[in-house]
Scaffold this motif. Structure first.
Motif, short mmCIF file in Angstrom:
data_model
loop_
_atom_site.label_atom_id
_atom_site.label_comp_id
_atom_site.label_asym_id
_atom_site.label_seq_id
_atom_site.Cartn_x
_atom_site.Cartn_y
_atom_site.Cartn_z
N GLY A 1 0.67 -1.16 0.04
CA GLY A 1 -0.19 -0.01 -0.13
C GLY A 1 0.84 1.07 0.02
O GLY A 1 0.37 2.24 0.64
N ALA A 2 1.91 1.08 -0.71
CA ALA A 2 2.93 2.49 -0.70
C ALA A 2 2.26 3.69 -0.82
O ALA A 2 1.50 3.83 -1.83
CB ALA A 2 4.15 1.97 -1.66
N ARG A 3 2.65 4.69 -0.17
CA ARG A 3 2.24 5.90 -0.25
C ARG A 3 2.72 6.63 -1.74
O ARG A 3 3.75 6.00 -2.24
CB ARG A 3 2.51 6.97 0.73
CG ARG A 3 2.31 6.52 2.31
CD ARG A 3 2.57 7.42 3.35
NE ARG A 3 4.04 7.84 2.87
CZ ARG A 3 5.21 7.23 3.80
NH1 ARG A 3 4.70 6.40 4.83
NH2 ARG A 3 6.29 7.72 3.78
N TYR A 4 2.07 7.66 -1.97
CA TYR A 4 2.40 8.19 -3.40
C TYR A 4 3.97 8.53 -3.40
O TYR A 4 4.52 8.58 -4.35
CB TYR A 4 1.71 9.59 -3.69
CG TYR A 4 2.05 10.12 -4.97
CD1 TYR A 4 1.58 9.56 -6.22
CD2 TYR A 4 2.60 11.23 -5.19
CE1 TYR A 4 2.18 10.05 -7.52
CE2 TYR A 4 3.05 11.94 -6.38
CZ TYR A 4 2.70 11.34 -7.38
OH TYR A 4 3.25 11.66 -8.70
N ASP A 5 4.43 9.16 -2.35
CA ASP A 5 5.85 9.73 -2.34
C ASP A 5 6.86 8.46 -2.53
O ASP A 5 7.83 8.63 -2.73
CB ASP A 5 6.16 10.47 -0.99
CG ASP A 5 6.02 9.75 0.18
OD1 ASP A 5 5.01 9.22 0.35
OD2 ASP A 5 6.95 9.86 1.20
N LEU A 6 6.35 7.45 -2.07
CA LEU A 6 7.29 6.04 -2.03
C LEU A 6 7.08 5.51 -3.79
O LEU A 6 8.17 5.10 -4.13
CB LEU A 6 6.89 5.02 -1.24
CG LEU A 6 7.22 5.22 0.58
CD1 LEU A 6 6.46 4.16 1.17
CD2 LEU A 6 8.62 5.89 0.49
#
Lengths: 1005, 190
Positions: A516-521
């Protein structure tokens, strides 16, 4: 730091040091190194910059799949950009420079782009550079060209210093890939007696097996490889080629092999590359598998590498990437890397296994060695800039909240393995999605098929999705035997040797880490390293409506770099399928096209460069022309003298001199290139009556007649003089360019339409040298040579005769293309040069003047003779040219007759041939149009004619031209305007096209 | 009488195979009905060798017959004898529809000598040159790189190539390049 370990390196020979330079810095390596392993041994992890963001890049792989480590190789005439360091064998004196950076690899201004990446997402260029329109050419394109691109183009003035060649090879079975599967398949195929060709792209046999371990038939994979290789070498029906890549598979069992002979030894003699053009009854692709990266933030930072590659560098070349390596995986195979590193005395702080259930026996072994294993965990991000300094660990199932940070200087990652299905797919082999292995594998029963609808490609080993040593060997043994059987041999049922290896737990597909990686990742999680395409870019494309994988590829440039997506393909389309909410097989793959990796332009050209670029046809008199300063004109593949400039003369002056000499005294023309076709048989006359518009069957032996040939659509295709040799035999002269095509035209009609007519044809163009002796003094010269009577009575105009002249066997035709007294003398080619020399010597008293094709053109234009290709262009019929006199009214039929009766062909508005004289005596521009009043529907000026031939006439001292003009023959004396390229128009008067000697007295003396 | 010359006057190149322009060679192009015994026996008599089979060369020293197509043969003989051989054939076949032409000057002939002849030809022609596939006495009409050619083997180490005279310089350069030292493929005994 990356470095050479004190021991190890099964492929390197530490007794042989090699020197090389990288960006001017002197470094050393060992024999057996690749450029990549040698650079790593010198702690040169940073090898280049990425395409778009100029991110620092080190190698991520160890072989053909490498996207990052591309360098400029060599210097001067041997300079070549975009060479993969991982497949470049080191040699003494190698020079390499890094690419795509300014001012230096370490400090690159373009890397600012990486900070702008939020505003440079997928499709940025398409969106940004559309408007304003005019900006593209003057602002955007120059900017993009400056900042984008990888290697430098070679200097435009440099010339490839190497040679290349092709080689045609025929085999029963072609096996592509010299790993254990390829060796096994080749062996079982060869045991049937079939001819087998086995290709291996690298310099070494055995593929990955010696690095990965296990046993085959109780032997190490390395020993088994050596033994099997020795067996194959001893078989006369087996051909083995290393450093030869199977580049492509094509229809009908055609395949290309790309042999790199001297890339590793540039000073060695012989060709650099050899392109094998292979015809195989059956093709077995044993191309192995490629490990996939994992998509986590910072997975492109130098020091992050495929786990298998890190193992390769360690085992094959004795090179470590870092002192402390964290291993990140979703499968058991990567544990081998951890274990190997640990055994080599290096530190492995942790293995991050995305699977909550962890691994099998290999995990237990790693734990027993004291390695920390984190199950169900992922990498939130890699820490570091130009190289790894650590990893932040998170829950694989979360968004990336950091649980722990582990200091390290290298990361080994494994996202599972993808079979190399490229060669299977090149010619249409279909794929299935394998859920368990999370990869595409060849679909059984959906192989590329040959002309009979039978499969001609099969797949062996890991390329077929068999990922265990025992499984792939058995598969390869069966596939090799089956291929031999399909090729018509009796292959025994073969059992592969027993193979032992540890049992593995299943892989868990991981397409994003954490899931579920965040956008910045996500916007730091690279899919395509070379073209800078990230998870976030593919997701953006999906949101913007790109549903087809082919469209997404082109929009994001995923997989469009020189590596053609070998690492990024599966990860990219899995990301796309997740974003679209579809299954991976529903989304499908992009198209696999040959070549597998780029092959050199030189290999494609083969020998066809320099003197062999194109065949140049030479007449028997060619050398004389060369010795006498001819300016050449290409005519088909012939070279003909355009003119022979003397002293300070320019070409125009030479042409004037040559024309005047012919008209006033004596000229000499090499007419050997004119086509000469013998037509013989009881039906020869009837046949020629069909081919020519005029009547040839009534021609008497010993006489000549000019004839026109049309296509079945009525258009004029060729002209020439026909001589009747005897009752059954004619010799047809064609234009220089028409010899082969008219001969083929004749054979086509004879073989397909009039197959029952008794006619044989033969193209005898090259049997004869043919020399035109032209001008008022022509007869005097021939009489001086002696041997036959060439008087007007004995040899009148449009007659021919056999005899001897000056001791040469000749056939003399009294024909004229200049309007002057003219003899065309044919002699066997072996006498051609000597006869020419004799004519030159004996003609000196009349200032005999050899003339070229331009004088020939001027002479014929002065006489109003048409030239095929000038007055004709494939849309012109003889009637347009006023040649009705050469069209028989009596004949029932000839080729083109029916078409010439079509309403369009008989339209009085067809433009017709006339002569044109400018009012100011100037030369009309070539191809100029005659303008008419008004404009057409496109707003263009209406036209009423065009120039077909235009010259300065030395005889008349003014410009003359011919052209096709609306109602031309009815408008004699009228002045019309012709366009000039400088914008004005040129007035010219419509006149008769025969400018010189309209009565024909000169040629008939 | 002037002495005729061949295209390259016996130019020679010694690489891993020796390439030599063979000089003047008599050649008579013959077309006719190959299924007619009268025709084939006349041709065979004129040539002094037996009829070749499909894609074969029937050779005896400088004399020979080459199968060129289903209705075409090439008679080989010493250069000065071509006109005589042609006349003999025309006399025998005066009542049979056929074509016979002296084309000795239209072509150039090359000999290749050495262990690597098969490799040299396999670099240039899309022909299976393996010893079991292409044996002495077999002939191919094909192309060498970009020009039309025919070739046959006299032995496993000697080949003969013919092409049109105008491309003889190209052919010489081509064969020499393919025979350059260091470029042996080593596949068929090179």
């Amino acid at each position: 730091m990356s470095m050479r370990l004190p021991t190890g390196g099964r492929l390197t020979d530490r007794s042989y040091r090699m020197e090389f330079t990288f960006n001017g810095k002197r470094m050393t390596g060992y024999a057996g190194d690749t450029l990549a392993s040698a650079l790593l041994a010198n702690d040169q992890l940073l090898m280049g910059r990425s395409f778009k963001y100029h991110r620092p890049r080190g190698p991520v792989a160890s072989g053909a799949e490498e996207p990052n480590a591309l360098v400029n190789l060599g210097k001067g005439d041997r300079f070549e950009p975009n060479q993969r360091a991982t497949t470049t064998e080191l040699f003494n004196g190698l020079t390499a420079t890094s690419q795509n950076h300014w001012p230096s690899l370490e400090a690159d201004i373009g890397a600012l782009n990486t900070h702008l990446s939020r505003v440079l997402p997928a499709g940025f260029y398409y969106k940004m550079f559309m408007y304003p329109r005019a900006f593209w050419k003057h602002v955007y394109e120059p900017f993009i060209r400056q900042s984008a691109g990888l290697g430098k183009a070679p200097d435009a003035e440099s010339r490839d210093a190497d040679s290349y060649e092709h080689f045609y090879h025929f085999t029963d079975v072609l096996v592509v890939g010299g790993g254990v599967a390829g060796l096994m398949a080749a062996k079982t195929a060869a045991q049937s007696g079939a001819k087998v060709l086995l290709l291996e792209q690298s310099a070494h046999w055995g593929g990955r097996a010696p690095v990965d371990g296990g046993t085959i038939g109780g032997q190490s994979p390395e020993d088994w490889t050596d033994a099997t290789l020795a067996e194959l070498q001893a078989m006369p029906n087996v051909t083995l080629r290393s450093r030869t890549m199977g580049a492509g598979v094509y229809d009908h069992g055609y395949a290309l092999g790309y042999e790199r002979l001297t890339d590793h030894a540039p000073e060695a003699p012989g060709p650099r590359h050899r392109l094998w053009r292979i015809r195989a009854k059956q093709i077995v692709t044993a191309t192995g598998a490629i490990e996939r990266p994992l998509s986590f933030a910072g997975n492109d930072i130098p020091g992050v590498m495929l786990a298998s590659a890190m193992r390769d560098y360690l085992v094959n070349w004795g090179v470590s990437i870092g002192d402390r390596t964290v291993v990140v995986t979703n499968n058991d195979d990567a544990y081998r890397t951890a274990i190997a590193l640990k055994k080599a005395g290096l530190d492995v702080p942790a293995i991050i296994d995305a699977r909550s259930y962890g691994g099998g026996a290999l995990m237990a072994e790693a734990r027993a060695m004291g390695i920390r294993v984190e199950q169900g965990r992922g990498v939130a991000k890699v820490l570091g800039g130009k190289r790894v300094t650590g990893v932040a660990v998170c829950n694989q199932l979360g968004e990336g909240a950091v649980l722990d940070e582990i200091a390290c200087d290298a990361v080994a990652m494994s996202g599972g393995w993808s079979p190399v299905v490229h060669l299977w797919s090149h010619c249409g082999g279909k794929l299935d999605w394998d859920e368990a292995g999370a990869f595409f594998r060849p679909r059984a029963g959906a192989a590329p098929t040959d002309a009979d609808g039978k499969p001609f490609v099969s797949v062996a080993g890991a390329a077929d999705g068999h990922m265990t040593l025992a499984g792939l060997l058995q598969d390869a043994a069966e596939t090799g035997a089956a291929a031999a059987t399909a090729a018509g041999f009796d292959a025994a049922q073969t059992v592969a040797p027993e193979a032992e290896e540890v049992a593995e737990k299943p892989l868990e597909p991981v397409w994003l880490m954490p899931q579920g990686a965040r956008y910045d990742l996500r916007m730091k999680a690279w899919l395509d390293y070379q073209n800078d395409v990230k998870v976030s870019d593919v997701q953006l494309a999906a949101r913007e409506g790109y549903e087809s994988v082919e469209h997404t590829k082109r929009y994001t440039t995923l997989g469009m770099a020189t590596d053609q997506g070998k690492l990024s393909n599966i990860n990219g389309l899995a990301t796309l399928s997740n974003a679209l909410g579809e299954s991976i097989p529903q989304v499908g793959t992009t198209t696999f096209r040959p070549p597998y990796t780029p092959i050199s332009m030189g290999a494609i050209a083969g020998e066809a460069h320099g003197a062999l670029f194109q065949p140049v046809r030479q007449t028997p008199i060619h050398a004389w022309h060369e010795e006498n300063g001819a300016h050449w004109e290409p005519v088909g593949q012939w070279r003909r003298p355009y003119c022979y400039p003397k002293g300070e003369e320019d070409h125009a002056q030479a042409v004037i001199r040559e024309v005047k000499a012919v008209r006033q005294s004596l000229g000499l023309l090499d007419a050997s290139t004119l086509g000469k076709i013998i037509v013989k048989g009881p039906d020869a006359g009837r046949f020629l009556d069909m081919l020519y518009t005029n009547m040839m069957s009534t021609l008497k032996p010993g006489k000549c007649r000019y004839g026109l040939m049309c296509s079945e659509n009525g258009f004029l295709i060729d002209d020439g003089v026909v001589a009747r040799i005897d009752e059954d035999t004619f010799l047809c002269h064609t234009t220089t360019g028409g010899a082969e095509s008219i001969h083929a035209h004749m054979e086509e009609w004879l073989q397909t339409e009039w197959w029952d007519w008794q006619v044989y044809t033969a193209n005898v163009t090259e049997q004869f040298a043919q020399i035109a002796v032209v001008g008022p003094k022509a007869r005097m010269l021939l009489e001086k040579l002696g041997g036959m009577n060439v008087s007007k009575e004995a040899l009148p105009f449009m007659a021919w005769k056999d005899g001897t002249l000056g001791g040469f066997p000749v056939r003399v035709y009294r024909i004229s293309f200049s309007g002057e007294l003219s003899y065309e003398i044919a002699t066997p080619a072996g006498h051609g040069r000597a006869l020419w020399d004799l004519l030159c010597a004996r003609g000196a008293e009349w200032n005999i003047t050899p003339y070229g094709t331009e004088a020939l053109h001027v002479l014929r234009a002065e006489k109003g003779f048409i030239m095929i290709g000038d007055e004709t262009d494939g849309t012109v019929i003889p009637q347009d040219l006023g040649l009705n006199w050469a069209i028989s009214k009596k004949k029932v039929d000839y080729l083109g007759k029916r078409a010439q009766a079509w309403p369009h062909m008989t339209d009085p508005a067809r433009w017709k041939l006339v002569g044109l004289l400018t009012e100011d005596s100037s030369v009309l521009p070539e191809g100029a149009y005659a303008v008419a009043d008004g404009t057409n529907a496109n707003g263009q000026r209406n036209t009423q004619g065009r120039v077909t031939s235009t010259y300065f006439s030395p005889t008349l001292g003014r410009g003359i031209a011919m052209g096709l003009v609306l109602n031309g023959p009815d408008r004699m004396g009228e002045v019309i305007e012709f366009t000039h390229i400088e914008g004005f128009t040129v007035p010219a008067r419509i006149v008769d096209p025969v400018f010189y000697d309209p009565e024909g007295e000169k040629q008939n003396v | 009488m002037s002495e005729p010359v061949s295209a390259l006057r016996r130019a020679r190149y010694a690489g891993f195979v020796t390439v030599e322009e063979a000089g003047l060679q008599g050649m008579v192009q013959i077309r006719g009905d190959l299924s007619s015994d009268a025709f084939t026996s006349a041709v065979s008599d004129a040539a002094g060798v037996p009829m070749p089979g499909l894609r074969e060369a029937s050779l005896d020293g400088r004399n020979g017959l080459l199968w060129m197509s289903p209705d075409e043969l090439m008679l080989l003989c010493p250069y000065p004898e071509a006109d005589r051989a042609m006349a003999r054939l025309q006399a025998t076949l005066s009542d049979t529809h056929h074509l016979a032409l002296n084309v000795s000057d239209a072509r150039a002939m090359f000999t290749l000598q050495g262990n690597g002849v098969r490799d040299v030809l396999a670099k240039l022609a899309p022909v299976d040159m393996a010893p079991d596939a292409f044996r002495p006495g077999m002939l191919r009409r094909t192309r060498l790189a970009q020009v039309a050619a025919a070739f046959w083997l006299r032995s496993d180490t000697q080949a003969e190539v013919i092409c049109f005279r105008s491309v003889a310089p190209y052919m010489m350069e081509l064969l020499s390049t393919a025979a350059r030292p260091g470029s042996a493929v080593g596949l068929h005994g090179g």
